[in-house]
Motif scaffolding. Structure first.
Motif, PDB file in Angstrom:
ATOM      1  N   LEU A  49     -35.951 -34.419   6.635  1.00 49.06           N
ATOM      2  CA  LEU A  49     -34.649 -33.981   6.129  1.00 49.06           C
ATOM      3  C   LEU A  49     -34.869 -33.299   4.793  1.00 49.06           C
ATOM      4  O   LEU A  49     -35.523 -33.858   3.899  1.00 49.06           O
ATOM      5  N   ALA A  50     -34.299 -32.101   4.646  1.00 51.20           N
ATOM      6  CA  ALA A  50     -34.556 -31.295   3.451  1.00 51.20           C
ATOM      7  C   ALA A  50     -33.282 -31.046   2.659  1.00 51.20           C
ATOM      8  O   ALA A  50     -32.203 -30.839   3.221  1.00 51.20           O
ATOM      9  N   LEU A  51     -33.444 -31.056   1.353  1.00 55.88           N
ATOM     10  CA  LEU A  51     -32.443 -30.561   0.410  1.00 55.88           C
ATOM     11  C   LEU A  51     -33.068 -29.356  -0.270  1.00 55.88           C
ATOM     12  O   LEU A  51     -34.131 -29.486  -0.889  1.00 55.88           O
ATOM     13  N   VAL A  52     -32.435 -28.183  -0.138  1.00 61.99           N
ATOM     14  CA  VAL A  52     -33.034 -26.939  -0.633  1.00 61.99           C
ATOM     15  C   VAL A  52     -32.009 -26.165  -1.470  1.00 61.99           C
ATOM     16  O   VAL A  52     -31.194 -25.410  -0.933  1.00 61.99           O
ATOM     17  N   PRO A  53     -32.018 -26.333  -2.785  1.00 58.87           N
ATOM     18  CA  PRO A  53     -31.168 -25.507  -3.646  1.00 58.87           C
ATOM     19  C   PRO A  53     -31.897 -24.221  -4.054  1.00 58.87           C
ATOM     20  O   PRO A  53     -33.108 -24.245  -4.284  1.00 58.87           O
ATOM     21  N   SER A  64     -25.955  -0.740   2.833  1.00 59.24           N
ATOM     22  CA  SER A  64     -25.201  -0.759   1.584  1.00 59.24           C
ATOM     23  C   SER A  64     -26.055  -1.249   0.431  1.00 59.24           C
ATOM     24  O   SER A  64     -26.918  -2.106   0.616  1.00 59.24           O
ATOM     25  N   PRO A  65     -25.824  -0.739  -0.778  1.00 60.87           N
ATOM     26  CA  PRO A  65     -26.473  -1.334  -1.944  1.00 60.87           C
ATOM     27  C   PRO A  65     -25.838  -2.681  -2.283  1.00 60.87           C
ATOM     28  O   PRO A  65     -24.737  -2.997  -1.817  1.00 60.87           O
ATOM     29  N   ALA A  66     -26.527  -3.474  -3.081  1.00 59.34           N
ATOM     30  CA  ALA A  66     -25.958  -4.726  -3.555  1.00 59.34           C
ATOM     31  C   ALA A  66     -24.772  -4.438  -4.474  1.00 59.34           C
ATOM     32  O   ALA A  66     -24.749  -3.431  -5.183  1.00 59.34           O
ATOM     33  N   VAL A  67     -23.790  -5.336  -4.441  1.00 61.52           N
ATOM     34  CA  VAL A  67     -22.545  -5.142  -5.192  1.00 61.52           C
ATOM     35  C   VAL A  67     -22.409  -6.262  -6.216  1.00 61.52           C
ATOM     36  O   VAL A  67     -22.441  -7.440  -5.852  1.00 61.52           O
ATOM     37  N   PRO A  68     -22.250  -5.935  -7.508  1.00 59.78           N
ATOM     38  CA  PRO A  68     -22.059  -6.978  -8.522  1.00 59.78           C
ATOM     39  C   PRO A  68     -20.882  -7.884  -8.179  1.00 59.78           C
ATOM     40  O   PRO A  68     -19.873  -7.444  -7.636  1.00 59.78           O
ATOM     41  N   LEU A  69     -21.030  -9.172  -8.473  1.00 61.32           N
ATOM     42  CA  LEU A  69     -20.024 -10.212  -8.250  1.00 61.32           C
ATOM     43  C   LEU A  69     -19.836 -10.567  -6.772  1.00 61.32           C
ATOM     44  O   LEU A  69     -19.123 -11.506  -6.445  1.00 61.32           O
ATOM     45  N   VAL A  70     -20.468  -9.813  -5.870  1.00 58.74           N
ATOM     46  CA  VAL A  70     -20.358 -10.079  -4.441  1.00 58.74           C
ATOM     47  C   VAL A  70     -21.710 -10.498  -3.857  1.00 58.74           C
ATOM     48  O   VAL A  70     -21.792 -11.411  -3.037  1.00 58.74           O
ATOM     49  N   SER A  71     -22.771  -9.854  -4.298  1.00 58.51           N
ATOM     50  CA  SER A  71     -24.088 -10.013  -3.677  1.00 58.51           C
ATOM     51  C   SER A  71     -24.950 -11.092  -4.314  1.00 58.51           C
ATOM     52  O   SER A  71     -26.093 -11.290  -3.896  1.00 58.51           O
ATOM     53  N   TRP A  72     -24.451 -11.789  -5.318  1.00 57.79           N
ATOM     54  CA  TRP A  72     -25.205 -12.847  -5.989  1.00 57.79           C
ATOM     55  C   TRP A  72     -24.406 -14.149  -5.938  1.00 57.79           C
ATOM     56  O   TRP A  72     -23.226 -14.182  -6.308  1.00 57.79           O
ATOM     57  N   PHE A  73     -25.017 -15.233  -5.493  1.00 51.60           N
ATOM     58  CA  PHE A  73     -24.386 -16.544  -5.533  1.00 51.60           C
ATOM     59  C   PHE A  73     -25.445 -17.615  -5.347  1.00 51.60           C
ATOM     60  O   PHE A  73     -26.614 -17.313  -5.048  1.00 51.60           O
ATOM     61  N   LEU A  74     -25.039 -18.856  -5.537  1.00 50.42           N
ATOM     62  CA  LEU A  74     -25.945 -19.996  -5.373  1.00 50.42           C
ATOM     63  C   LEU A  74     -25.702 -20.669  -4.038  1.00 50.42           C
ATOM     64  O   LEU A  74     -24.591 -20.624  -3.503  1.00 50.42           O
ATOM     65  N   GLU A  75     -26.744 -21.311  -3.523  1.00 49.73           N
ATOM     66  CA  GLU A  75     -26.641 -21.987  -2.237  1.00 49.73           C
ATOM     67  C   GLU A  75     -27.528 -23.230  -2.250  1.00 49.73           C
ATOM     68  O   GLU A  75     -28.580 -23.254  -2.899  1.00 49.73           O
ATOM     69  N   THR A  76     -27.092 -24.257  -1.536  1.00 50.47           N
ATOM     70  CA  THR A  76     -27.888 -25.469  -1.359  1.00 50.47           C
ATOM     71  C   THR A  76     -27.729 -25.937   0.077  1.00 50.47           C
ATOM     72  O   THR A  76     -26.609 -26.142   0.550  1.00 50.47           O
TER      73      THR A  76
END
Length: 239
Positions: A49-53, A64-76
């Protein structure tokens, strides 16, 4: 890359500052938590079982190019490793927390993955990465992780047949549609370059919410850190 043939690509993204935290789980206990059609995959007699942040960056369609405020976020992610009845191995996600409401909505609607919105943070400095999060509309799911990287160990790729290869080098995922059928997705990236962690401090209830209570005094059975990879994503297909 995952294979030598040129795959169809629908999206591109970068995964950065990944901490891989794994606990051994009894295979029968893990199997009981999986949907019918998936079988637990084991290494050294254990399910894992893994926890991956980590940080999702430059997420975009291929056109499409990356879009500020849309293309960056955190995930776990809370995940394990499985084999479908058709023989394909891959990742099964119990949950995927993200701090971007649009990403959560799109992934739940079109990828049938259990994304959950959370307030999250990531602080990196020197050889330390600190992750924290709290779900905004689901019970459970708080976590704080402080990972100290062993910078004395050179970055390395996992050797085929090793535990690190089993845990890290995963290029397929499964999702389940409302009608019960499974979808399979594939990602493509160079092998992870990783280091072990010198130490890790964890306080979390994400695994509890997935049905696997793990108290903070239980040490993980394997920990590693990767600065990240650039990823290409293929479309989902019926498994």
């Amino acid at each position: 890359m995952a294979n030598s043939t040129k795959p169809k690509i629908v999206g591109c993204q970068s995964w950065r500052n990944l901490a891989f935290i794994h606990w051994r789980i009894d295979p029968e206990e893990m199997q009981a938590a999986l949907p019918a059609g998936l079988k637990v995959e084991t290494f050294d007699g254990s399910a894992w079982l893994a926890l991956v942040p980590f940080s999702m960056e430059r997420v975009r369609p291929w056109w499409s190019p990356a879009v500020p405020l849309v293309s960056w976020f955190l995930e776990t992610n809370v995940r394990t490793y499985v084999k479908h009845d058709n023989g394909q191995t891959g990742v099964w996600f119990f949950s995927l927390d993200a701090n971007h409401r649009l990403a959560v909505a799109v992934a739940r609607r079109f990828w049938h993955l259990n994304y959950i919105h959370a307030k999250m943070g990531l602080l990196t400095r020197s050889n330390t990465a600190e992750y924290h999060g709290r779900r905004t509309w689901a019970a459970g799911g708080d976590y704080e992780v402080k990972a100290v990287v062993d910078a004395d160990v050179p970055l390395q790729a996992a050797q085929q047949g090793s535990l690190e290869f089993f845990l890290l080098e995963r290029y397929h995922l499964f999702a389940q549609r409302p009608d019960g059928r499974f979808l399979c997705g594939q990602v493509h990236h160079d092998p992870y370059q990783y280091r072990p962690l010198r130490s890790v401090q964890i306080s979390q209830s994400l695994t509890d919410a997935a049905g696997f209570p793990i108290s903070s005094d239980i040490e993980p059975d394997h920990v590693a850190y990767s600065p990240g990879v650039d990823v290409q994503v293929s479309p989902l297909f019926l498994a």
